[in-house]
Design a protein around this motif. Structure first.
Motif, short mmCIF file in Angstrom:
data_model
loop_
_atom_site.label_atom_id
_atom_site.label_comp_id
_atom_site.label_asym_id
_atom_site.label_seq_id
_atom_site.Cartn_x
_atom_site.Cartn_y
_atom_site.Cartn_z
N ASN A 5 -8.41 -3.32 -16.18
CA ASN A 5 -9.26 -3.00 -15.10
C ASN A 5 -9.62 -4.49 -14.72
N ALA A 8 -13.38 -5.21 -13.86
CA ALA A 8 -13.95 -5.35 -15.05
C ALA A 8 -13.72 -6.91 -15.53
N GLU A 11 -15.68 -9.43 -13.59
CA GLU A 11 -16.85 -9.74 -14.14
C GLU A 11 -17.41 -10.17 -15.49
N TYR A 180 -21.49 -5.51 -22.66
CA TYR A 180 -20.96 -4.89 -21.65
C TYR A 180 -20.31 -3.70 -21.60
N HIS A 184 -21.21 0.13 -20.11
CA HIS A 184 -20.37 0.96 -19.20
C HIS A 184 -19.53 2.11 -19.90
N PHE A 187 -14.07 -0.57 -20.90
CA PHE A 187 -13.58 -1.85 -20.78
C PHE A 187 -13.68 -2.54 -22.20
#
Length: 219
Positions: A5, A8, A11, A180, A184, A187
């Motif tokens: 992704n 992601a 980020e 992280y 979520h 990821f």
């Protein structure tokens, strides 16, 4: 790519870099402590009377042969609260890693000191040099030059050991990735691939430099 992704990853990258800043700080300060304290241990082992050297040797062996994470938990959850030491988790982690790797550096320094040619020791004695000048002006410069690549390799190993600090909530790079992905529930590939690449980019050139330094000093 269905398994990757990009959003992601974009980020994650700055977040992981911020975590890497903590990783780098722990590495630099921990290595400085390990290099300095290791030299002190080696000097004591060479010059102190046996009633000091022997107990110190037992302590160093205990530290060397027990895992850093166990020492980390003991220092953070036992020593720190019971002695009322008001330091943060990062400081505890730096001290634990620094002391742990100081025990290995002490052995490296000891080997370097013992590798100084016998004639150098005899020259120091014949010239009646003061102990401080003999050590810092003659013996240690030769000893450290011999073992510098090994000391550099220990710095790299300590750098890769820093993620254990996440066990006491230090927000180094790997913990940032874990938080992280936990937030979520996804990821994982992005987080730990980027973290691994950052480690590779930071450690591989240093490893090559140590190898070149070893060859150059050997010549």
């Amino acid at each position: 790519m269905s398994w990757w992704n990009n959003q992601a990853a974009l980020e994650l990258f700055p977040l992981l870099l911020e975590g890497f800043r903590i990783t780098l700080l722990a590495t630099l300060l921990g290595s400085l402590l390990a290099l300095t304290l290791g030299l002190v241990f080696a000097f004591i082992d060479r010059t102190a009377p046996e009633y000091i050297r022997r107990p110190l040797g037992w302590v160093l062996q205990f530290i060397r042969f027990t895992p850093p994470i166990a020492q980390l938990f003991f220092a953070y959850y036992v020593i720190r609260p019971n002695l009322g030491i008001g330091v943060d988790a990062l400081t505890v982690g730096i001290v634990v890693l620094g002391v742990h790797y100081a025990t290995y550096n002490a052995e490296i320094y000891r080997a370097g000191i013992e590798g100084v040619p016998k004639g150098q020791w005899e020259a120091v004695t014949a010239l009646s040099l003061p102990q401080g000048r003999a050590w810092f002006g003659v013996i240690l410069p030769q000893a450290i030059r011999r073992v510098l690549p090994s000391l550099g390799n220990n710095v790299i190993i300590l750098f890769k050991e820093v993620p254990v600090l996440s066990a006491i909530a230090v927000t180094e790079m790997v913990r940032v990735g874990k938080e992280y992905t936990s937030d979520h529930f996804a990821f994982y590939i992005e987080a730990f691939t980027i973290a691994g690449l950052i480690y590779l980019v930071a450690s591989y050139p240093t490893s090559l430099l140590m190898r070149k330094l070893e060859v150059r000093l050997g010549n």
